[in-house]
Design an enzyme around this catalytic site. Structure first.
Site, PDB file in Angstrom:
ATOM      1  N   ASP A  39     -20.354  17.068  50.538  1.00  0.00           N
ATOM      2  CA  ASP A  39     -19.762  17.967  51.531  1.00  0.00           C
ATOM      3  C   ASP A  39     -18.267  17.683  51.607  1.00  0.00           C
ATOM      4  O   ASP A  39     -17.727  16.998  50.733  1.00  0.00           O
ATOM      5  CB  ASP A  39     -20.493  17.861  52.891  1.00  0.00           C
ATOM      6  CG  ASP A  39     -20.296  16.521  53.571  1.00  0.00           C
ATOM      7  OD1 ASP A  39     -19.500  15.691  53.094  1.00  0.00           O
ATOM      8  OD2 ASP A  39     -20.960  16.297  54.612  1.00  0.00           O
ATOM      9  N   PHE A  40     -17.590  18.224  52.593  1.00  0.00           N
ATOM     10  CA  PHE A  40     -16.139  18.060  52.656  1.00  0.00           C
ATOM     11  C   PHE A  40     -15.722  16.884  53.540  1.00  0.00           C
ATOM     12  O   PHE A  40     -14.869  16.094  53.168  1.00  0.00           O
ATOM     13  CB  PHE A  40     -15.489  19.356  53.180  1.00  0.00           C
ATOM     14  CG  PHE A  40     -15.686  20.503  52.244  1.00  0.00           C
ATOM     15  CD1 PHE A  40     -14.819  20.728  51.192  1.00  0.00           C
ATOM     16  CD2 PHE A  40     -16.773  21.356  52.395  1.00  0.00           C
ATOM     17  CE1 PHE A  40     -15.023  21.760  50.299  1.00  0.00           C
ATOM     18  CE2 PHE A  40     -16.991  22.398  51.510  1.00  0.00           C
ATOM     19  CZ  PHE A  40     -16.117  22.606  50.465  1.00  0.00           C
ATOM     20  N   ARG A  41     -16.350  16.776  54.724  1.00  0.00           N
ATOM     21  CA  ARG A  41     -15.791  15.897  55.749  1.00  0.00           C
ATOM     22  C   ARG A  41     -16.610  14.664  56.083  1.00  0.00           C
ATOM     23  O   ARG A  41     -16.209  13.917  56.966  1.00  0.00           O
ATOM     24  CB  ARG A  41     -15.520  16.713  57.033  1.00  0.00           C
ATOM     25  CG  ARG A  41     -14.477  17.781  56.810  1.00  0.00           C
ATOM     26  CD  ARG A  41     -14.185  18.641  58.013  1.00  0.00           C
ATOM     27  NE  ARG A  41     -13.180  19.646  57.648  1.00  0.00           N
ATOM     28  CZ  ARG A  41     -13.429  20.766  56.974  1.00  0.00           C
ATOM     29  NH1 ARG A  41     -14.665  21.063  56.624  1.00  0.00           N
ATOM     30  NH2 ARG A  41     -12.446  21.604  56.651  1.00  0.00           N
ATOM     31  N   ASN A 112     -20.785  28.243  51.894  1.00  0.00           N
ATOM     32  CA  ASN A 112     -20.848  27.551  50.611  1.00  0.00           C
ATOM     33  C   ASN A 112     -20.555  28.489  49.453  1.00  0.00           C
ATOM     34  O   ASN A 112     -20.807  29.693  49.514  1.00  0.00           O
ATOM     35  CB  ASN A 112     -22.213  26.893  50.433  1.00  0.00           C
ATOM     36  CG  ASN A 112     -22.475  25.869  51.525  1.00  0.00           C
ATOM     37  OD1 ASN A 112     -21.536  25.436  52.195  1.00  0.00           O
ATOM     38  ND2 ASN A 112     -23.723  25.490  51.708  1.00  0.00           N
ATOM     39  N   ASP A 114     -21.618  27.517  46.304  1.00  0.00           N
ATOM     40  CA  ASP A 114     -22.437  26.983  45.213  1.00  0.00           C
ATOM     41  C   ASP A 114     -23.523  27.942  44.734  1.00  0.00           C
ATOM     42  O   ASP A 114     -24.226  27.647  43.762  1.00  0.00           O
ATOM     43  CB  ASP A 114     -23.055  25.631  45.619  1.00  0.00           C
ATOM     44  CG  ASP A 114     -23.853  25.701  46.928  1.00  0.00           C
ATOM     45  OD1 ASP A 114     -24.449  26.764  47.221  1.00  0.00           O
ATOM     46  OD2 ASP A 114     -23.885  24.690  47.655  1.00  0.00           O
TER      47      ASP A 114
HETATM   48  P1  OAD Z   1     -18.247  19.797  56.306  1.00  0.00           P
HETATM   49  O1  OAD Z   1     -18.158  18.734  55.255  1.00  0.00           O
HETATM   50  O2  OAD Z   1     -17.084  19.998  57.182  1.00  0.00           O
HETATM   51  O3  OAD Z   1     -19.514  19.530  57.231  1.00  0.00           O
HETATM   52  C1  OAD Z   1     -20.780  19.238  56.699  1.00  0.00           C
HETATM   53  C2  OAD Z   1     -21.696  18.843  57.842  1.00  0.00           C
HETATM   54  O4  OAD Z   1     -22.987  18.636  57.312  1.00  0.00           O
HETATM   55  C3  OAD Z   1     -21.270  17.550  58.530  1.00  0.00           C
HETATM   56  O5  OAD Z   1     -21.398  17.693  59.916  1.00  0.00           O
HETATM   57  C4  OAD Z   1     -22.272  16.525  57.981  1.00  0.00           C
HETATM   58  O6  OAD Z   1     -22.562  15.495  58.882  1.00  0.00           O
HETATM   59  C5  OAD Z   1     -23.484  17.392  57.764  1.00  0.00           C
HETATM   60  N1  OAD Z   1     -24.408  16.909  56.720  1.00  0.00           N
HETATM   61  C6  OAD Z   1     -24.125  16.364  55.513  1.00  0.00           C
HETATM   62  N2  OAD Z   1     -25.245  16.083  54.827  1.00  0.00           N
HETATM   63  C7  OAD Z   1     -26.297  16.449  55.626  1.00  0.00           C
HETATM   64  C8  OAD Z   1     -27.723  16.407  55.493  1.00  0.00           C
HETATM   65  N3  OAD Z   1     -28.329  15.954  54.398  1.00  0.00           N
HETATM   66  N4  OAD Z   1     -28.455  16.867  56.535  1.00  0.00           N
HETATM   67  C9  OAD Z   1     -27.876  17.348  57.655  1.00  0.00           C
HETATM   68  N5  OAD Z   1     -26.542  17.409  57.829  1.00  0.00           N
HETATM   69  C10 OAD Z   1     -25.750  16.974  56.829  1.00  0.00           C
HETATM   70  O7  OAD Z   1     -18.648  21.155  55.541  1.00  0.00           O
HETATM   71  P2  OAD Z   1     -18.545  22.656  56.090  1.00  0.00           P
HETATM   72  O8  OAD Z   1     -18.844  22.705  57.534  1.00  0.00           O
HETATM   73  O9  OAD Z   1     -19.346  23.492  55.184  1.00  0.00           O
HETATM   74  O10 OAD Z   1     -13.788  25.781  53.196  1.00  0.00           O
HETATM   75  O11 OAD Z   1     -17.007  22.942  55.861  1.00  0.00           O
HETATM   76  C11 OAD Z   1     -16.485  24.202  56.175  1.00  0.00           C
HETATM   77  C12 OAD Z   1     -15.397  24.606  55.209  1.00  0.00           C
HETATM   78  O12 OAD Z   1     -14.401  23.586  55.113  1.00  0.00           O
HETATM   79  C13 OAD Z   1     -15.855  24.777  53.785  1.00  0.00           C
HETATM   80  O13 OAD Z   1     -16.432  26.026  53.526  1.00  0.00           O
HETATM   81  C14 OAD Z   1     -14.591  24.602  52.993  1.00  0.00           C
HETATM   82  C15 OAD Z   1     -14.026  23.419  53.721  1.00  0.00           C
HETATM   83  O14 OAD Z   1     -12.657  23.262  53.651  1.00  0.00           O
HETATM   84  C16 OAD Z   1     -12.890  26.146  52.297  1.00  0.00           C
HETATM   85  O15 OAD Z   1     -12.681  25.517  51.288  1.00  0.00           O
HETATM   86  C17 OAD Z   1     -12.171  27.397  52.646  1.00  0.00           C
END
Ligand code: OAD
Ligand code: ZN
Length: 272
Positions: A39-41, A112, A114
């Protein structure tokens, strides 16, 4: 309150009673981590913590359109690693496909890129790819589309494709939404679906990027919102019909499928 109990059993009962006819699902990168895509964050494992090799001024620059214009190379190094094709959908993706099979899925809004939701069997016309996808690409100057097979060759070599128009020679970029770009036009057009939803499932997103993060706020009072995420995000849990299913989303989704009596179907669909 709408739910018989403020947990997954209560939500399952609500669905099985036939009152949740229109289900909207909102997803983010957390739904795909089990497929092997970071993921990203997430601290440590998230993409933004692992980009030091790209020498970026700040992590999100790799998806920033002004930065890309000057330095397209880091994005293409990453694109090679993230390119769809080598990943398989997760149980959570399969669950959304199952909702669609049961005619309960109104719309899936995904952040996403993907393409795993389609690959899991969610019908394309039910999916709003809010941040675009790797499915097509074009020149950022003259907007001319660039051939998909050629794109794959460039990505595999890790080099930057350029517009084939001799006068133009602009940079080619997949149709994914970068910071500083507009979301696809149909995103705004489809947001009204949140206001019509009987139930909203939010899976694997930090709800930190707008306008997507505003979608849960468009849900009507009395319509339950369920968060499947490692931690609480976006203020979900504050309303009386909010349900928190915290932890790994695949594990929580399996628990939910058990409560619904759908577990065997889910596993079968996932393996198919
Ligand atoms: P984030 O990485 O910001 O958030 C992912 C979330 O999923 C976090 O709260 C994690 O704790 C949670 N997580 C990870 N693995 C998990 C699992 N196995 N089960 C349950 N939860 C889990 O990703 P997004 O919210 O998708 O945009 O980020 C939003 C946007 O920011 C993306 O689309 C991308 C990024 O910059 C662009 O690039 C324009
Ligand atoms: Zn061009």
């Amino acid at each position: 309150v709408t739910l018989p109990s403020k947990d997954l059993d209560g939500v399952a009962e609500y669905i099985n009673s036939g009152r949740a006819k229109r289900i909207v699902v909102l997803t983010g990168a957390g739904i795909s981590t089990a497929a092997g895509i970071p993921d990203f964050r997430s601290p440590g494992t998230g993409l933004y913590d692992n980009l030091s090799r790209l020498d970026l001024p700040y992590a999100e620059a790799v998806f920033d359109i002004s930065y890309f214009r000057e330095h397209p190379e880091p994005f293409y190094i990453l694109a090679r690693e993230l390119y769809p094709g080598k990943f398989h959908p997760t149980v959570s993706h399969a669950f959304i496909a199952l909702l669609a099979q049961k005619n309960l899925l109104d719309t899936l809004f995904t952040q996403n890129i993907d393409c795993l939701e389609r690959r899991a069997g969610v019908p394309g016309d039910k999916v709003v790819e809010a941040h675009g996808s790797f499915a097509t690409q074009r020149c950022i100057e003259c907007k001319k589309e660039f051939d998909g097979d050629k794109m794959v060759e460039h990505v595999e070599r890790g080099d930057v494709p350029r517009c084939e128009d001799k006068e133009c020679k602009g940079l080619v970029k997949p149709d994914i939404v970068f910071f500083g770009e507009m979301l696809p036009k149909h995103f705004d057009r489809e947001t009204y679906r949140l206001g019509m939803a009987d139930l909203v499932l939010i899976i694997g997103t930090s709800l930190s990027v707008y306008p997507f993060a505003a979608l849960p706020g468009m849900v009507q009072e009395g319509k339950p919102r369920v968060l499947f995420n490692l931690q609480r995000v976006g203020g979900i849990g504050a309303k009386s019909d909010d349900v928190l299913a915290l932890g790994d989303c695949d594990a929580q989704v399996r628990k939910f499928a058990d409560a619904l009596g759908w577990r065997d179907e889910l596993e079968k669909l996932w393996k198919s």
